[in-house]
Scaffold this motif. Structure first.
Motif, mmCIF file in Angstrom:
data_model
loop_
_atom_site.group_PDB
_atom_site.id
_atom_site.type_symbol
_atom_site.label_atom_id
_atom_site.label_comp_id
_atom_site.label_asym_id
_atom_site.label_seq_id
_atom_site.Cartn_x
_atom_site.Cartn_y
_atom_site.Cartn_z
ATOM 1 N N PHE A 639 -12.546 0.319 6.739
ATOM 2 C CA PHE A 639 -12.439 -1.136 6.630
ATOM 3 C C PHE A 639 -13.448 -1.849 7.542
ATOM 4 N N ALA A 640 -13.897 -1.164 8.594
ATOM 5 C CA ALA A 640 -14.797 -1.789 9.569
ATOM 6 C C ALA A 640 -16.230 -1.656 9.081
ATOM 7 N N PRO A 762 -2.090 -3.716 -0.386
ATOM 8 C CA PRO A 762 -3.001 -4.316 0.602
ATOM 9 C C PRO A 762 -4.064 -3.347 1.108
ATOM 10 N N THR A 763 -3.656 -2.119 1.437
ATOM 11 C CA THR A 763 -4.642 -1.171 1.948
ATOM 12 C C THR A 763 -5.599 -0.737 0.848
ATOM 13 N N ASN A 764 -5.120 -0.585 -0.362
ATOM 14 C CA ASN A 764 -6.011 -0.267 -1.477
ATOM 15 C C ASN A 764 -7.022 -1.387 -1.708
ATOM 16 N N PHE A 765 -6.559 -2.617 -1.585
ATOM 17 C CA PHE A 765 -7.455 -3.757 -1.795
ATOM 18 C C PHE A 765 -8.582 -3.732 -0.763
ATOM 19 N N LEU A 766 -8.241 -3.444 0.502
ATOM 20 C CA LEU A 766 -9.266 -3.386 1.542
ATOM 21 C C LEU A 766 -10.217 -2.207 1.321
ATOM 22 N N LEU A 767 -9.699 -1.089 0.822
ATOM 23 C CA LEU A 767 -10.587 0.031 0.493
ATOM 24 C C LEU A 767 -11.595 -0.366 -0.579
ATOM 25 N N ILE A 768 -11.123 -1.071 -1.598
ATOM 26 C CA ILE A 768 -12.011 -1.517 -2.677
ATOM 27 C C ILE A 768 -13.093 -2.437 -2.124
ATOM 28 N N GLU A 769 -12.698 -3.387 -1.300
ATOM 29 C CA GLU A 769 -13.678 -4.309 -0.710
ATOM 30 C C GLU A 769 -14.693 -3.560 0.150
#
Length: 872
Positions: A639-640, A762-769
């Motif tokens: 995510f970072a 939520p965590t999947n969404f951040l992985l996609i981004e």
């Protein structure tokens, strides 16, 4: 511009208060922390469901398909009785934390079908059995079942057998901001005529029993009519117009002290009077003078098989004067608002979507908008107790939330849901704001700013987590959400709200400093955030003292802080485009990032052999033990990441000089950090904890279908732990983490949350981004196997698309017409009156995509709207 967009603009400019009335009523106010005045903080037991009909609430109200004004002074909701239930159904039923085999859980079937962002049009469906509601059976069977068994649901009781139930549709339409039309339609799905009583109810929240306030509002029948006048000193006068000739019932919204505590009542007519009158036949229970603070219009019908009973009402400031019952324009206004809602969502949905994708998009946004609630909690008053009530136990002053006496909440907030989580949660709310920004960016921005106001944020800079423990620590994602909302609004309107970004940025700098000062135990830029919202993902309860002693260096806690640094850096550079003084602050957050990224990669969290990040346990004896659990903890470093176009950085020559100097002269700090000098696609620069080489290794694990990759997204724990659980022996006791794709077998956090295998949006969404950001830098030349071991190569952009499709697939009909979210429940999969009404669960089965956990938590699961709208 659509009619709804014009209303949003009028609301933004304060020209018309279209949001004054909305679905701000919870579905459960009993069993909450706010209503708990027990000595030991046993909220579920202090005010249980059985007390709810008889006891006046201190802080907020509840009801079925309810609405209120934004200060929740006047409330409206629906009560029902099928002639067989032991109690009048005025609120949703469910199990408390100790009653459910997997924690608390609503045991009703209801659906949010539609809502515009100003609530000019809303529609909801409640499914009401015609047999006696199986309250006792639901409690007994769930208590009998173990954690290894599935939850026992309402449809398992046979409540809907033979189609013997009512579909009760409740529609609201606004003719003006203070003119609310209500249409209730109860459809008998069964083969025989069935009796039904509909009791639309209007009442005032009890504000007079706590501080000795003498002035009560009133609801009073207007002689010779089916009208009720509601008067309140602050709200003014509203008139409820009732079609037909219903029996009007009146009482006070005061506690039935006699029933609950065996003491004399302070008033003759009490809160549960309508239950006593309708169900028990006690005529003396209601006020014959037809006045009080609570009233109901009683409609009785024998609904024919396949037929419907329809009730129309209108709540309006000042009342109608055209001589009609509910207004001659009632049907025309309702039809117009339905049409305008269609036009609005036609504009929201991207072109090219299938009809089913549009359906999922609209219903998920409806759930988001219906989940707004009035949240009232003044911690200082709650701790001290009220002058007109018994004094709380002394232990209360040292117990839950005692360190938050400044907190004063009385606002409309986006909440995870209206039954299981009728309270705000900081990191949940951040994710809510992304889909909300698709339809109402102003509301999304207001929500983020609210959590940072001085009556929310602690004076030390901590952001309140949630009411069960404001001092717990959620992942710091508000900066990410603020950027996302800003970018979505700019994408849609062509302009970004810089004033909003500045307000958020200044407050988040205080919170960032709190993190740096409070959560870096050894001053080494490795962070310990506690459970960090991931509940039971670890070997231990990470919010409690470790059974080994020592402390835990958290891969996820440190990664969240690296992400936070980059988010604040991005905001600072955005602001510096017009205000150069922000350039120096950008340098500060870039340096923070470098220190944290180096720590992530050089202090034992990365395992080169496994190609994965792990938490590191430090024991009092000086041992360092990597906790080799394959979980999201090891993926959160992804995510970072930010990839900045060279054109942006070149606008800031001073920042760029400091960046280059740091890379040249502080190689001790840039060791192990992704190269920030190597130019990528379009001369981009990469700022990332994870280097391209480590990214490839991580993705080899993440995209392995025998590990993290499911047909429906990325699991929270690798399936490799299904047969090979991670084990850590401590003092003769083995601590274990096993892959559990559905309900949790752990009692941690009440047992109703599971991060040990299911798929979370939520965590999947951040992985996609994150994958999209890496793709913008690495380009089409960087390819990985998708799935791992398949031989099929894909760009990171294609990987992101595939993950988005897999997540969306949870709700969409497959080739057989089945929706994975419904699992193996035939009623939901096949019945035409169920199969297109969606439940948005908290999380989803790691193997088959079935909905698990809280079943109305559109909350962050509403991110599916952003995925379908291509807003990831």
């Amino acid at each position: 511009m659509t009619a709804e967009e014009r209303r949003l603009e009028e609301s933004r400019r304060h020209e018309a208060h279209w949001k004054r009335w909305g679905p701000y009523l919870s579905e459960r106010a009993w069993g909450t922390v706010r209503e708990d005045y027990s000595e030991h903080g046993t909220a579920w037991d202090y005010l249980p469901h059985d007390h709810a009909r008889s006891r006046a609430y201190r802080w907020n109200e509840d009801g079925i398909a309810g609405v209120s004004d934004r200060h929740q002074l006047l409330c409206f909701a629906l009560a029902l009785w099928n002639g067989k239930d032991p109690i009048l159904k005025e609120r949703m039923f469910g199990l408390t934390g100790s009653e459910g085999n997997h924690g608390e859980d609503p045991k009703e079937l209801y659906y949010y079908l539609d809502s515009t962002p100003t609530h000019s049009y809303m529609r909801m469906l409640y499914k009401y059995p015609q047999r006696a509601f199986p309250y006792a059976e639901l409690v007994a069977e769930n208590q009998r079942r173990s954690r290894k068994d599935l939850e026992y649901e309402l449809w398992d009781t046979g409540a809907f057998e033979g189609d013997r139930y009512f579909d009760v549709f409740v529609e609201y339409a606004k003719a003006s901001p203070d003119d609310l039309l209500v249409r209730i339609e109860a459809v008998n799905r069964g083969p025989d005529p069935a009796p039904l009583e509909l009791l639309p109810t209007l009442w005032f929240r009890n504000t007079w029993s706590w501080n000795g306030e003498r002035q009560r509002p009133s609801v009073r029948a207007e002689p010779g009519t089916a009208r009720v006048r509601a008067r309140h000193a602050a709200l003014g006068e509203y008139v409820l117009h009732c079609e037909g000739a219903p029996e009007l019932l009146f009482t006070e919204n005061d506690t039935n002290v006699s029933r609950l505590f065996g003491a004399p009542n302070g008033v003759h007519h009490v809160k549960d009077a309508f239950h006593a009158y309708v169900v028990d036949g006690r005529r003396e229970a209601v006020n014959p003078d037809r006045v009080g603070t609570k009233c109901a219009a009683r409609y009785r019908a024998l609904v024919p098989a396949g037929g419907a009973a329809v009730v129309k009402l209108r709540l309006r400031r000042g009342g109608l004067d055209d001589g009609s019952e509910v207004g001659r324009d009632f049907d025309a206004v309702l039809a117009a608002r339905r049409r305008e809602a269609d036009e609005f969502y036609e504009a929201v949905a991207p072109s090219g979507l299938s009809a089913d994708e549009r359906h999922v998009l609209r219903q998920s946004l409806a759930g988001m908008l219906w989940s707004k609630q009035f949240y009232h909690y003044v911690v200082r008053d709650w701790l001290a107790g009220d002058p007109a009530q018994p004094k709380p136990a002394e232990a209360r002053a040292r117990g839950r939330n005692a360190d938050w006496p400044h907190l004063y909440n009385a606002d409309v907030l986006s909440m995870p849901d209206k039954w299981e989580y009728p309270w705000f949660a900081a990191w949940d709310l951040a994710f809510h704001c992304v889909p909300l920004a698709l339809v109402d960016a102003d509301f999304a921005k207001e929500q983020l700013l609210l959590l940072l106001r001085e009556w929310y944020m602690h004076p030390n800079g901590q952001i309140p987590a949630y009411e069960w423990a404001f001092g717990d620590v959620n992942p710091p994602v508000l900066a990410w959400a603020a950027l996302k909302v800003h970018d979505l609004e700019r994408r849609r309107t062509g302009r970004g709200d810089r004033a909003f970004l500045k307000r958020v940025f200044h407050k988040l700098m205080l919170n960032f400093t709190w993190w740096v000062n409070r959560k870096d135990a050894e001053g080494k830029n490795v962070f310990q955030g506690g459970f960090l919202g991931l509940d039971n993902i670890g070997v231990f309860d990470r919010s409690a003292p470790l059974p080994t002693g020592g402390h835990l260096e958290q891969s996820d806690g440190t990664s969240w802080m690296a992400m936070y640094s980059l988010n604040l850096l991005s905001i600072a550079l955005e602001l510096a485009c017009e205000e150069p003084e922000y350039e120096d602050v950008a340098s500060k957050f870039w340096e923070h990032f470098v220190h944290i990224a180096r720590a992530m990669n050089t202090m034992g969290l990365w395992d080169e052999g496994d190609g994965f990040y792990y938490d590191l346990l430090h024991t009092p004896a000086g041992e360092e033990i990597p906790l080799r659990v394959r979980s999201l903890v090891g993926l959160i470093p992804l995510f970072a990441v930010e990839s900045f176009p060279s054109g942006l950085l070149e606008k800031f020559p001073a920042f760029l000089r400091r960046l280059e100097w740091f890379i040249d002269h502080r190689m001790d700090l840039t060791e192990g950090v992704a190269c920030m000098r190597t130019r990528g696609e379009e001369d981009r620069r990469l700022f990332s904890v994870v280097s391209p080489d480590r990214l490839r290794k991580l993705l080899r694990v993440m995209l392995d279908e025998s590990e993290f990759l499911s047909d429906y997204g990325v699991r929270s724990v690798s399936a490799v732990h299904r047969d090979r659980p991670f084990e850590l022996p401590v003092d003769g006791m083995v601590h274990r983490v096993r892959y559990e794709p559905a309900e949790s077998s752990s009692g941690l956090f009440g047992g109703n949350s599971n991060w040990r295998g299911p798929i979370w949006f939520p965590t999947n969404f951040l992985l996609i981004e994150s994958l999209r950001k890496f793709h913008r830098y690495l380009g089409d030349g960087f390819r990985v196997e998708l799935p791992a071991g398949s031989g099929r190569m894909a760009t990171l952009g294609e990987v992101a698309d595939e993950l988005a499709n897999r997540l969306s697939r949870i709700f969409l009909r497959d080739a057989r017409g089945r929706r994975p979210c419904f699992g193996g429940t035939r009623l939901l999969q096949e019945d035409p009156h169920f199969r297109d009404h969606l439940l948005f669960h908290e999380y989803f089965h790691g193997d088959d995509g079935a909905g698990i956990g809280a079943n109305h938590q559109t909350g962050w699961t509403g991110l599916v709207a952003a995925l379908i709208a291509k807003a990831a």
